[in-house]
Structures are given as C-alpha cells and as structure tokens.
Scaffold this active site. Structure first.
Site, short mmCIF file in Angstrom:
data_model
loop_
_atom_site.label_atom_id
_atom_site.label_comp_id
_atom_site.label_asym_id
_atom_site.label_seq_id
_atom_site.Cartn_x
_atom_site.Cartn_y
_atom_site.Cartn_z
N GLU A 1 8.08 6.64 4.14
CA GLU A 1 8.58 6.09 5.41
C GLU A 1 9.15 4.71 5.16
OE1 GLU A 1 5.12 5.64 7.85
OE2 GLU A 1 4.59 7.75 7.62
N LYS B 1 9.21 0.76 5.71
CA LYS B 1 8.23 -0.25 6.06
C LYS B 1 8.93 -1.21 7.02
CE LYS B 1 4.71 -3.22 4.03
NZ LYS B 1 4.83 -4.32 4.96
N LYS C 1 7.78 -2.89 -1.93
CA LYS C 1 8.57 -3.89 -1.21
C LYS C 1 9.92 -4.07 -1.89
CE LYS C 1 6.37 -7.15 0.95
NZ LYS C 1 6.11 -7.69 2.25
S1 IVH Z 1 0.69 2.30 7.47
C1 IVH Z 1 -3.77 1.95 6.61
N1 IVH Z 1 3.29 2.53 7.73
O1 IVH Z 1 2.75 -2.96 6.87
C2 IVH Z 1 -2.31 1.96 6.62
N2 IVH Z 1 2.34 0.35 7.79
O2 IVH Z 1 0.66 -4.21 4.78
C3 IVH Z 1 -1.74 1.43 7.84
N3 IVH Z 1 3.98 -1.44 8.20
O3 IVH Z 1 -0.14 -3.77 8.63
C4 IVH Z 1 -0.38 0.98 7.72
N4 IVH Z 1 5.75 -0.14 8.36
O4 IVH Z 1 2.06 -3.74 9.90
C5 IVH Z 1 2.25 1.67 7.67
N5 IVH Z 1 5.58 2.88 8.00
C6 IVH Z 1 4.54 2.05 7.95
C7 IVH Z 1 4.69 0.66 8.11
C8 IVH Z 1 3.56 -0.16 8.00
C9 IVH Z 1 5.30 -1.39 8.43
C10 IVH Z 1 3.18 -2.68 8.17
C11 IVH Z 1 1.94 -2.66 9.01
C12 IVH Z 1 0.81 -2.92 8.09
C13 IVH Z 1 1.49 -3.53 6.91
C14 IVH Z 1 0.75 -3.17 5.66
#
Ligand code: IVH
Length: 688
Positions: free
Chosen positions: A112, A114, A315
């Site tokens: 997905e 980020k 990243k």
């Molecule tokens: S999953 C336990 N999916 O990235 C996993 N996070 O450092 C939960 N984020 O705090 C996160 N896009 O704010 C997930 N497609 C995505 C994301 C995502 C952005 C952010 C989120 C999280 C941080 C992780």
C-alpha cells in the site's frame, strides 16, 4: 574526547527536542530520514553499551502528540508504528525473516502507499462513528471526535447493516488524516498574507489542524482521509486485503493503490512504480507499507514492543535533483548573523524551480569541500528552503575555486567573528552595518511591531538618502524631506506620516518587541512587559542602574531579575543586558520616548477581563491599523467572546478591517450580520 555516555545523552536530548518540534509544535527542523538516522544511531549505541540503558530514552517510546487541551483516551489496541527501511536489501531481509518465521509456509504481501499525514483511530458502534482518537504516545491519545466529524470523507453513519453482518457491531478502523496539496498551498498563502507562520508540509498542517480547538477551523481546512487497518473481534474476512475491500463498501475511503503480491519481485515492482507515480497524486506519500495479508499469519508473527513483525515501511528517499553551484553569497541578517546561500543553476524539484539553497555555516561548507561549479544534490527536507545534501566531487571541474567562508562582512567590511563553540559567524558592527540597520528598522515598522505603513524598499531609500540611521529617525521625517525623494508625492507622504503618528498609540509591549533585542520575540516582549511595567524598570533591571545611567559595577549579576521571567534564560538575559548597556541604544529609546511612544504598560487595558462579549461569536476579517489580528483575537477572548473563522447565522458581528475578503462580505450581507470597524470595536471593549 566525547565519551560514549555523553554521545548517548546528546543524541537523546536532540531526539527529544526534534520530537517536540514535530509533535507539539508541528514544525520539524530535520527530515524524517535524518531523524530516523539519529534514532538508529542511538539504538545501536544503547545495544552496544547496555550499561547506559534508560527506560526514559526516546528509543523506548514512540513520540507523543498528546496535548493538554483534549480529553485523553486509552487505546483498546496500542497504536504502534512501523519499522522504517530505506533499501531493497532491507526489504529482502524482511521477506526472508518472514519466510523463516512462518516456517516456510507460503504468504502474500499486501503493498500500500504510505500516506504522509497524521494517524487516527476511529471507533464505530452499530454503524455510527462514536470516537476519533489521535495516536498520542501509542497507548493514550487525544479525543478529537468533534474535529474529525467535520472531515467529509469520514462516514458518520455506515452503509449496510450490522444485523446482516455487513459490518461488525463494534470495530476500530485506523488510517491517515491528510491535507491535500492544493488545500495546503492555499492555506500557506493565506497564512503568508496574514503574517502567520507557515506549515512546513501537509503532514504538519493536518496534525496542527486536527489539534485546533475550533471544529469550524477544521471544517474550513479541507482535510481528507485514507483508512488502512481494520481491528476488532469479528472482522468480515481472514485477510487484510478482503477486510479493506469490505470497509470500502461500508463507505470508507480506501485507496485503489493496493496490491496483493506473491513474491519479492512484485513487491519491488510496486515500489518502483509508485516512487515515480506518486508525484502526480493529490496528497503526500512518503513510502510503501508492506503487510502480511493473512490475519492468522499476522497473529503468528506477532509484535515487538514498538512495531508489528508482520509489516514494514519502505520510505522513499526525499525527492532530490542535481544542479551546479554558480556562486556562494553571504547574507547579513538583522542581528548580524552571516548565512551562506548557494546560488544554483535553476532546477525543477517537487513542482517548484529551485535557484537557491541553504548552506548553514562554515563547517557544512568544509564538510562538503565545496568548489564553485560543483554538481550538487538538492533536497527539500522538513523546511521550506531547500538544502544541499551531497556534492559530487568526482564530477568536479579541474582547477575550480574552493569555496571559503567570508572573513569580512560582505556589507561593511568589518572582520567577522565566530564565538567559540558556535557554528555561526557574525558581523559585530551592529550600529554601522547597513543590512543590520535596515533590517532592524524593517522589524521596527513591521505589522506585529509598530505597524508603520512602509515597505523594505522605502526603508532602503530613506537610509540611502541619509534620512534615517535608526528607528528614532523615522519620527523626525518631514514632508519636505520626503517630497524630495523619487516616487514620493503629497498623497503618499501624508499617508506615511499619518501612519508614523498612529504608531505612537502602539502598546508598550509591542514597542519593546520593535526594538529588535536579539532573542526577544513577540511573546518574550509581552512577558517582559508584564514583569517590568515600564521601559525604565526594564532598563534598570537589565543594567542595574538608574534609567539610562551607567551600569552599576557593584552589581555582580545585574540581570538576575530578568531570568525570573518565564522563557528568559541566561542567553536571552545576557542579550537584553548587552542591548540596554549600549549607550547608543538607550539614546534611541530616549528619543522614542520624547516622540511620545508608549513606554509603560497600559494597566487598565491589561486588567480588563470582562464578559462584555459573553456568548458572542465574532469573525475577524481584513487588515487592521491599530492592533494586529492576534491582539484583536486576544481582546475578544479577554472580554469573554469567541473567535470564529467563518461567518454563519450564529455570528454576532464581523470585526472588519480594510480589504475584507469579498466572499465573507457577501455572506455577511446575505445573512444580515453587522460589520464593526476597528474604532467601534475598541470603543466597545475599552469604554465600558
Ligand atoms: S499500517 C500496525 N498502513 O505510518 C500498523 N500505516 O510508522 C499500523 N501510515 O502510524 C500502521 N500509511 O500513521 C499503515 N498504508 C498505511 C500507512 C500507514 C501511512 C502511517 C501511520 C503509522 C505510521 C507507521
């Protein structure tokens, strides 16, 4: 030599301070990459030297965004972060680690985007949004439900039906709140026009917005969302991917940029595709998230204290571009600090043309071993001004000139000084160096200071014509002097002189700010004015002498009293002391006093805590002459009223300055809302 322990302590302090900039002030000073590097270095040192372990180390917790203004709520499931990686190699390691942990069983990876916003946890009960909580420290977050309710892409009521098992009776869904690029650019333009500080990036703008106390402000900021993680006891499917598709059918915004991958090659192809394609998306993304698809396998992989073992973030490197260094310029700031600036061959970077980049200081230039004509990589980090991140020394033009830090002030020729232990150079000729003098006068006339209606070109023109050498000279300007200058006619001269006259009404704390004492900003000046009710009191406390006299030599710490003021530490106290100890500065203050500027605190105004505006909702619009917008906001609050950003039928009146926005004007007229000008408002608040 620095010991390991010292190094660890320095890193911890640095990281804590960056955490604060990021989570509390929404103004990061370094890029995420640099932050992660520091955290990694600290983790490594703590691992190598366990004797220095500390439960309070920033490695032991996720940064906190909890603020005191909201109610805090414990998360049912902790909100963890993801391990960050920056290379294909690390992705391969994750893949191999997962294969091993699943004992060779086949698995799928969901890739997905980020999203680079601020994370949110939404709770739904019987199809209704009941709570929205920020990440906070991972365990407890802020209840921002009222604000989140204003975000249009977040459903308040789900489609489908709980009984028919479309959605679970109770579940949690997590995702990201985002500010799209166009809303971000528009917001910063408005903030620039209003003299407000800019948000460094959409992430900080989104986080800052979500933490404002006024849901109307949130509603006006056009936030969006993407949801990416469903949690609960009875989820509809056994895979992450299928659950997200179900969530889409209930009304959530789920990205289409999602793919179930069956091998490492597919994962890498997804990464490479989006590294380029993301540049055309309406929202900011900073990487790819990889998640094991099967929930059963996720459970078997489990979590570490900080992050799940079944997911990882890759990243993207911040966008960078290569270009040639044309020259290095040394600019002199208002306080004499010298900033080296690189002039570059123009290059396109993240949608804007970059021609200049910050070079920080002498050490940075030395570290790069910078030569004129060098091929440099520029990047936009957390800051607005781009920076040079790498110099390609191999592509150097033979015989090119090495960049050396200026030894003398580029403006006045005075030998530059670099205080021991500091990175910056400065020009000590404060009273005789043109950019410092002009910069000082520019600050003096600025809106938040004396609010004199002139621009920096006019100041330069008056200075070059020998009419002004300091701020007090402004009050000696005559119509005859001004009419002799190019471009000045009776009308503009009258306007300027009128605005200079009006500035004599500016309250003492702003006069204090206008002096431009290094380290004393708007808030500092207010605090000092509250502690020392007259300029003379402040001078006395600063130099330990009768007003404008010589410092008392018997007083060992003449500025001790200063340090009792909130936010005034030793460095600022020293700076205030130095400023007032300079006879030339005291002479300027004396002259300003003679011209009638306010040098005492307006006690009656300060003491005025009334409820005259109780229950009234007031919208401020336009440009003001007597006080700044922020001061009017404070006045409204002091008198029991409520500041509101948009006009509605609940608005009591609009405090209208010059050039009120046409949309607001139209709306106020349509709803029959009264417009009140500055004078009427001041009368209302002060003459009670
Ligand atoms: S999953 C336990 N999916 O990235 C996993 N996070 O450092 C939960 N984020 O705090 C996160 N896009 O704010 C997930 N497609 C995505 C994301 C995502 C952005 C952010 C989120 C999280 C941080 C992780």
């Amino acid at each position: 030599m620095e010991t390991v322990k010292q190094k660890i302590e320095v890193l911890r302090a640095e990281i804590e301070s960056h955490n604060r900039n990021y989570y509390d002030l929404f103004q990061p000073r370094i890029s995420d990459y640099e932050f992660d590097q520091k955290l990694k270095e600290l983790e490594k040192l703590e691992k190598e030297y366990p004797q220095f372990a500390d439960a309070n180390s920033p490695t032991q917790r996720v940064g906190s965004d909890v603020s005191e203004k909201f109610t805090q709520i414990e998360h049912q499931y902790p909100m963890l972060s993801l391990t960050n990686t920056y290379s294909e190699g690390e992705i391969m390691e994750f893949y191999n680690r997962t294969t091993k942990a699943l004992l060779g069983e086949e698995f799928e990876i969901v890739c997905e985007l980020k999203y680079d916003g601020t994370s949110i946890s939404l709770i739904y009960e019987n199809g209704l949004l009941t709570q929205a909580i920020t990440r906070g420290d991972g365990t407890r977050g802020d209840d921002v439900t009222a604000n989140v309710r204003t975000i249009r892409s977040i459903p308040l009521k789900l489609s489908g039906n709980a009984k028919e098992e479309h959605y679970p009776a109770k579940f949690e869904i997590r995702g990201e709140i985002l500010m799209p690029w166009n809303a971000f650019n528009q917001l910063n333009e408005e903030r620039l026009a209003n003299d407000e500080s800019l948000f460094a990036n959409p992430r900080n703008a989104a986080a800052g917005t979500l933490k404002t106390l006024d849901p109307q402000v949130v509603a006006s900021r056009k936030l969006d969302s993407y949801l990416y993680y469903l949690l609960g006891e009875k989820l509809p499917a056994g895979t992450h991917f299928a659950n997200l598709q179900a969530a889409r059918s209930w009304g959530f915004k789920i990205s289409d940029a999602i793919k179930v991958c069956h091998n490492l090659e597919e994962v890498i192809a997804f990464i490479n595709h989006w590294d380029e394609a993301r540049k055309n998306l309406p929202v900011a993304t900073d990487g790819i998230v990889l998640k094991v698809n099967s929930l059963r396998q996720q459970r078997s992989l489990g979590m570490t204290a900080k992050s799940p073992r079944w997911a990882i973030a890759y990243k993207f490197q911040a966008e960078s571009a290569e270009t040639r260094l044309l020259s290095v310029e040394f600019s002199v700031g208002r306080t004499g600090i010298i900033t080296p600036v690189a002039n570059l061959e123009p290059v396109l970077l993240s949608g804007t043309i970059v021609k200049r980049a910050s070079l920080y200081n002498e050490d940075a230039i030395e570290e790069f071993d910078l030569h004129i004509g060098d091929l440099c990589s520029v990047e936009k980090g957390g800051e607005i001004i781009p920076k040079i991140t790498r110099v390609n020394t191999e592509a150097r033009i033979p015989g090119s000139e090495k960049v050396r830090f200026a030894t003398n002030c580029p403006a006045c020729g005075t030998k530059l000084e670099r205080p021991e232990g500091e990175a910056a150079h400065f020009c000590p000729n404060h009273a005789g160096c043109a950019p410092q003098i002009k910069g000082g006068i520019e600050l003096f006339i600025s809106r938040k200071a004396m609010n004199i209606n002139a621009g920096s070109e006019s100041i330069a023109q008056f200075y070059d014509a020998g009419l002004i050498k300091n701020s007090a000279d402004l009050y000696d300007l005559t119509a005859d002097d001004l009419l002799k200058l190019d471009r000045w006619q009776k009308k503009s001269v009258d306007k300027l002189l009128e605005s200079i006259e009006l500035s004599k009404q500016v309250p003492y704390e702003r006069v204090l700010y206008a002096l431009g004492i290094p380290g004393v900003g708007e808030t500092g000046a207010k605090k000092l004015a509250r502690a020392f009710h007259t300029m003379d009191d402040l001078i006395n406390a600063s130099v330990g002498a009768i007003p404008c006299g010589r410092p008392d030599e018997n007083n060992i710490r003449p500025y001790e009293q200063l340090m009792n003021v909130d936010e005034v530490g030793e460095v600022i106290a020293q700076s205030i002391h130095d400023y007032f100890s300079d006879e030339k500065n005291r002479e300027i203050i004396r002259r300003l006093q003679q011209h009638g500027l306010k040098m005492t605190l307006d006690e009656s105004l300060l003491a005025q805590q009334t409820n005259i505006l109780q229950g009234q909702s007031i919208v401020i619009s336009g440009v003001f002459t007597q006080h700044s917008r922020d001061e009017y906001k404070a006045m409204i609050e002091q008198n029991g009223g409520k500041n509101s950003t948009s006009i509605s039928k609940n608005t009591t009146f609009v405090l209208a300055g010059e050039n009120m926005g046409p949309e607001k004007l139209k709306k106020a007229e349509k709803l029959g809302i009264k417009l009140m000008n500055e004078e009427e408002f001041l009368k209302l608040c002060i003459n009670i």
